[in-house]
Design an enzyme around this catalytic site. Structure first.
Site, PDB file in Angstrom:
ATOM      1  N   GLY A  54      14.184 -24.645  -0.236  1.00 30.72           N
ATOM      2  CA  GLY A  54      13.679 -23.701  -1.225  1.00 30.72           C
ATOM      3  C   GLY A  54      13.791 -24.290  -2.612  1.00 30.72           C
ATOM      4  O   GLY A  54      14.512 -25.268  -2.832  1.00 30.72           O
ATOM      5  N   CYS A  81      18.444 -28.861   3.322  1.00 26.65           N
ATOM      6  CA  CYS A  81      18.242 -28.981   1.870  1.00 26.65           C
ATOM      7  C   CYS A  81      18.877 -27.791   1.152  1.00 26.65           C
ATOM      8  O   CYS A  81      20.095 -27.667   1.125  1.00 26.65           O
ATOM      9  CB  CYS A  81      16.753 -29.141   1.566  1.00 26.65           C
ATOM     10  SG  CYS A  81      16.434 -29.800  -0.094  1.00 26.65           S
ATOM     11  N   TYR A  82      18.074 -26.868   0.595  1.00 28.11           N
ATOM     12  CA  TYR A  82      18.669 -25.699  -0.052  1.00 28.11           C
ATOM     13  C   TYR A  82      19.523 -24.914   0.941  1.00 28.11           C
ATOM     14  O   TYR A  82      20.565 -24.359   0.573  1.00 28.11           O
ATOM     15  CB  TYR A  82      17.584 -24.791  -0.622  1.00 28.11           C
ATOM     16  CG  TYR A  82      18.143 -23.548  -1.297  1.00 28.11           C
ATOM     17  CD1 TYR A  82      18.536 -23.578  -2.628  1.00 28.11           C
ATOM     18  CD2 TYR A  82      18.294 -22.365  -0.578  1.00 28.11           C
ATOM     19  CE1 TYR A  82      19.086 -22.449  -3.228  1.00 28.11           C
ATOM     20  CE2 TYR A  82      18.839 -21.233  -1.166  1.00 28.11           C
ATOM     21  CZ  TYR A  82      19.225 -21.283  -2.497  1.00 28.11           C
ATOM     22  OH  TYR A  82      19.761 -20.172  -3.091  1.00 28.11           O
ATOM     23  N   HIS A 166      14.905 -33.593   5.069  1.00 29.90           N
ATOM     24  CA  HIS A 166      14.000 -32.659   5.735  1.00 29.90           C
ATOM     25  C   HIS A 166      13.612 -33.199   7.115  1.00 29.90           C
ATOM     26  O   HIS A 166      12.723 -34.045   7.229  1.00 29.90           O
ATOM     27  CB  HIS A 166      12.750 -32.426   4.878  1.00 29.90           C
ATOM     28  CG  HIS A 166      13.017 -31.595   3.675  1.00 29.90           C
ATOM     29  ND1 HIS A 166      12.887 -30.230   3.667  1.00 29.90           N
ATOM     30  CD2 HIS A 166      13.445 -31.939   2.430  1.00 29.90           C
ATOM     31  CE1 HIS A 166      13.202 -29.749   2.473  1.00 29.90           C
ATOM     32  NE2 HIS A 166      13.553 -30.771   1.710  1.00 29.90           N
ATOM     33  N   GLU A 168      11.975 -31.654   9.321  1.00 32.64           N
ATOM     34  CA  GLU A 168      10.731 -31.043   9.798  1.00 32.64           C
ATOM     35  C   GLU A 168       9.482 -31.833   9.440  1.00 32.64           C
ATOM     36  O   GLU A 168       8.406 -31.587  10.008  1.00 32.64           O
ATOM     37  CB  GLU A 168      10.598 -29.613   9.262  1.00 32.64           C
ATOM     38  CG  GLU A 168      10.308 -29.485   7.769  1.00 32.64           C
ATOM     39  CD  GLU A 168      11.543 -29.454   6.888  1.00 32.64           C
ATOM     40  OE1 GLU A 168      11.494 -28.871   5.801  1.00 32.64           O
ATOM     41  OE2 GLU A 168      12.580 -30.047   7.299  1.00 32.64           O
ATOM     42  N   SER A 220     -16.209 -15.963  16.730  1.00 35.22           N
ATOM     43  CA  SER A 220     -17.039 -16.771  15.845  1.00 35.22           C
ATOM     44  C   SER A 220     -17.567 -18.011  16.535  1.00 35.22           C
ATOM     45  O   SER A 220     -18.426 -18.695  15.993  1.00 35.22           O
ATOM     46  CB  SER A 220     -16.206 -17.195  14.624  1.00 35.22           C
ATOM     47  OG  SER A 220     -15.172 -18.082  15.027  1.00 35.22           O
ATOM     48  N   GLY A 222     -15.436 -20.421  17.164  1.00 34.05           N
ATOM     49  CA  GLY A 222     -14.363 -21.362  16.914  1.00 34.05           C
ATOM     50  C   GLY A 222     -13.271 -21.237  17.958  1.00 34.05           C
ATOM     51  O   GLY A 222     -13.206 -20.261  18.712  1.00 34.05           O
ATOM     52  N   ASP A 224     -10.078 -20.601  17.685  1.00 33.09           N
ATOM     53  CA  ASP A 224      -9.097 -19.533  17.539  1.00 33.09           C
ATOM     54  C   ASP A 224      -9.607 -18.210  18.102  1.00 33.09           C
ATOM     55  O   ASP A 224      -8.938 -17.565  18.916  1.00 33.09           O
ATOM     56  CB  ASP A 224      -8.715 -19.354  16.064  1.00 33.09           C
ATOM     57  CG  ASP A 224      -8.157 -20.625  15.448  1.00 33.09           C
ATOM     58  OD1 ASP A 224      -7.557 -21.427  16.194  1.00 33.09           O
ATOM     59  OD2 ASP A 224      -8.334 -20.834  14.241  1.00 33.09           O
ATOM     60  N   SER A 225     -10.797 -17.800  17.686  1.00 35.65           N
ATOM     61  CA  SER A 225     -11.315 -16.523  18.156  1.00 35.65           C
ATOM     62  C   SER A 225     -11.651 -16.583  19.648  1.00 35.65           C
ATOM     63  O   SER A 225     -11.503 -15.593  20.371  1.00 35.65           O
ATOM     64  CB  SER A 225     -12.547 -16.098  17.345  1.00 35.65           C
ATOM     65  OG  SER A 225     -13.620 -16.992  17.537  1.00 35.65           O
ATOM     66  N   LYS A 366      -2.149 -24.384  15.387  1.00 32.73           N
ATOM     67  CA  LYS A 366      -3.423 -24.817  15.965  1.00 32.73           C
ATOM     68  C   LYS A 366      -3.232 -25.619  17.260  1.00 32.73           C
ATOM     69  O   LYS A 366      -3.970 -25.419  18.234  1.00 32.73           O
ATOM     70  CB  LYS A 366      -4.197 -25.653  14.938  1.00 32.73           C
ATOM     71  CG  LYS A 366      -5.544 -26.171  15.426  1.00 32.73           C
ATOM     72  CD  LYS A 366      -6.581 -25.065  15.519  1.00 32.73           C
ATOM     73  CE  LYS A 366      -7.081 -24.678  14.141  1.00 32.73           C
ATOM     74  NZ  LYS A 366      -8.204 -23.723  14.218  1.00 32.73           N
TER      75      LYS A 366
END
Length: 514
Positions: A54, A81-82, A166, A168, A220, A222, A224-225, A366
């Protein structure tokens, strides 16, 4: 969710990467604001906590602190980190400004064997201005870097750990191993977060939400949908009706491709609505990108409401919202983050609408969506279809959206993406390019064609490489390919006389331009 790790967000824009990296180790992880109610967080029955980075200093007025229930739980804690600094402060240690701020790559030297860090020296990514000066009681130094004498610390008895770097981010190559050690070996979480389990649990949640009622899906074309609709179809069967809206903002040949692929792959009922004229009329004269998104978001909902009335008024609407949409739009559960842009299906929705939303992918990244799509048996061409924003070409056609400008953009985009596909760089698992598209700018420049002066619009080519679509690098495309694409566009697409290539990473840019 018994086998889960909670990530508490202390204001980092990319705290969700911690959750994503933990999931990559096969352990479910969910992100909560640091001030989320204890009952809400503990309802997940977590095996441990990760405290994110953060921007604050732990001693600053109003700086976020570790909520009491975290330490009272007796569960393992990893501060990043923070998060490490907040853990130190909460347990009686000392945090001070570092003599030299540390941003970028560093070499981590592990000083003693421990269950969190692999032995030896390894590259890590630093981004901090404060550092630990005095350890809390019970802690020992686990590792150091040139500028951080306490780059990692641990209380092995209480299973409390902190790292100043970090794990990640991709710039910490062994970060995934560190997070696996924490989640699986230290916390004891079972690595059972698989596409098959995601499907089973998501379908169960959908059935619990909608009961025996009919459901409408917004598709759509795509990934995701489509995956969202397929997952809901798995849960409710024939009670699902999918609605595909031809907004007039689609890519070349997209309507026909969507109709064919959707009906053949899912076998679900599909209703196609031709609304191109309505969307173009609503966007007339609009140039502000946020206004475009709001207009398109509301127009979508109103069309679905109209179709719902015609179809017997289903109460539930399926959307392909995924986690990056939620993060960038600063949805309610991400209130501590800055809004980057309003996705039409999150921050762009009207306040009043006739639907209760069903969003089975809302907390998936994704790559997880694609893995679920493959597990559902969807065709590869659908699962690996190029990402496409809900507002379509409206947010790639900068400035006013008109039929003429859309035609230019659509033709140029097809030339670019087809060239990449032909070269084997796009459209399949492991492709060198994750996403590619064209952007039409409301910028004209002078050119020369056939010994005559031209004054026409500029087109931008954008191609990126990314795993999670939260960070991205620009793709190093072959110069000869770019030259051929540029030559074809200026020769075949009337009204464009200049082509440029975007070499900006995310951050500081986003992948899309609007």
């Amino acid at each position: 969710m018994k086998n889960s790790i909670v990530v508490l967000d202390f204001g980092s824009q990319y705290a969700q990467l911690l959750a994503r990296r933990v999931r990559e180790q096969g352990v479910y992880s969910e992100l909560f604001p640091h001030d989320a109610p204890a009952a809400e967080v503990m309802a997940l029955r977590p095996k441990g906590f990760i405290l994110s980075g953060g921007p604050a200093s732990v001693y600053a007025p109003g700086a976020p602190q570790i909520p009491p229930y975290v330490l009272e739980s007796g569960l393992p804690v990893l501060g990043v980190c923070y998060g490490m600094q907040a853990l130190t402060h909460a347990l009686g240690g000392t945090v001070n400004p570092a003599p030299q701020r540390e941003y970028g790559p560093a070499t981590l030297e592990v000083l003693r064997p421990n269950p969190l860090l692999p032995e030896g020296r390894s590259p890590v990514w630093m981004s901090h201005g404060d550092r630990i000066e005095r350890l809390p009681e019970g802690f020992v130094v686990l590792a150091r870097t040139a500028n951080s004498p306490i780059a990692a610390m641990g209380d092995l008895r209480r299973r409390y750990f902190g790292v100043q770097f970090h794990p990640e981010v991709q710039h910490t190559p062994r970060g995934g191993e560190i997070l696996r050690r924490f989640a699986v070996e230290i916390c004891g979480a079972a690595p059972d977060w698989t596409p098959e389990n995601i499907i089973t649990e998501s379908a169960a949640r959908v059935r619990a939400q909608v009961g025996d009622e009919p459901v409408l899906a917004a598709v759509s074309g795509g990934v995701d949908s489509t995956v969202a609709a397929a997952l809901v179809h798995r849960a409710v069967g024939e009670r699902l009706t999918a609605v595909f809206v031809d907004t007039g903002l689609l890519r070349a040949g997209e309507r026909g491709q969507v109709e064919k692929a959707f009906r053949e792959a899912l076998g679900a009922r599909l209703v196609v609505v031709n609304a191109a004229e309505a969307f173009l009329d609503a966007l007339q004269g609009v140039t502000d990108p946020e206004a475009k998104r709001r207009i398109i978001g509301e127009k979508f909902i109103r069309i679905f409401e109209r179709e719902a009335r015609r179809l017997g008024q289903p109460r539930f609407l399926v959307q392909g919202t995924i986690y990056p949409d939620v993060v960038e739009s600063r949805a309610p559960e991400r209130a501590n983050a800055h809004r980057i842009k309003s996705h039409h299906n999150v921050g762009g929705l009207p306040e009043k609408m006739d639907f209760e939303l069903v969003e089975p992918l809302r907390y998936l990244f994704k790559d997880e969506v694609r893995a679920v799509g493959e597990a559902l048996g969807l065709p590869r061409a659908m699962v690996w279809r190029q990402p496409f924003p809900g507002p379509g070409l409206a947010v790639r056609c900068l400035g006013e959206v008109t039929a003429e400008r859309l035609a230019k953009l659509r033709a140029a985009d097809a030339i670019f993406t087809h060239a990449l596909e032909a070269a084997g760089l796009l459209g399949r698992r492991g492709s060198a390019v994750s996403q590619a598209f064209a952007v039409l700018l409301p910028v004209k420049s002078v050119g020369v064609m056939g010994d005559r002066r031209t004054y026409q619009e500029t087109l931008v080519l954008r191609a990126v490489t990314t795993d999670d679509f939260m960070t991205a690098d620009w793709a190093r495309l072959p110069a000869d390919l770019l030259a051929e694409v540029s030559r074809r566009i200026v020769n075949e697409v009337a009204g464009i006389n200049r082509v440029v290539y975007d070499i900006t990473t995310k951050p500081p840019a986003t992948i899309e331009w609007e």
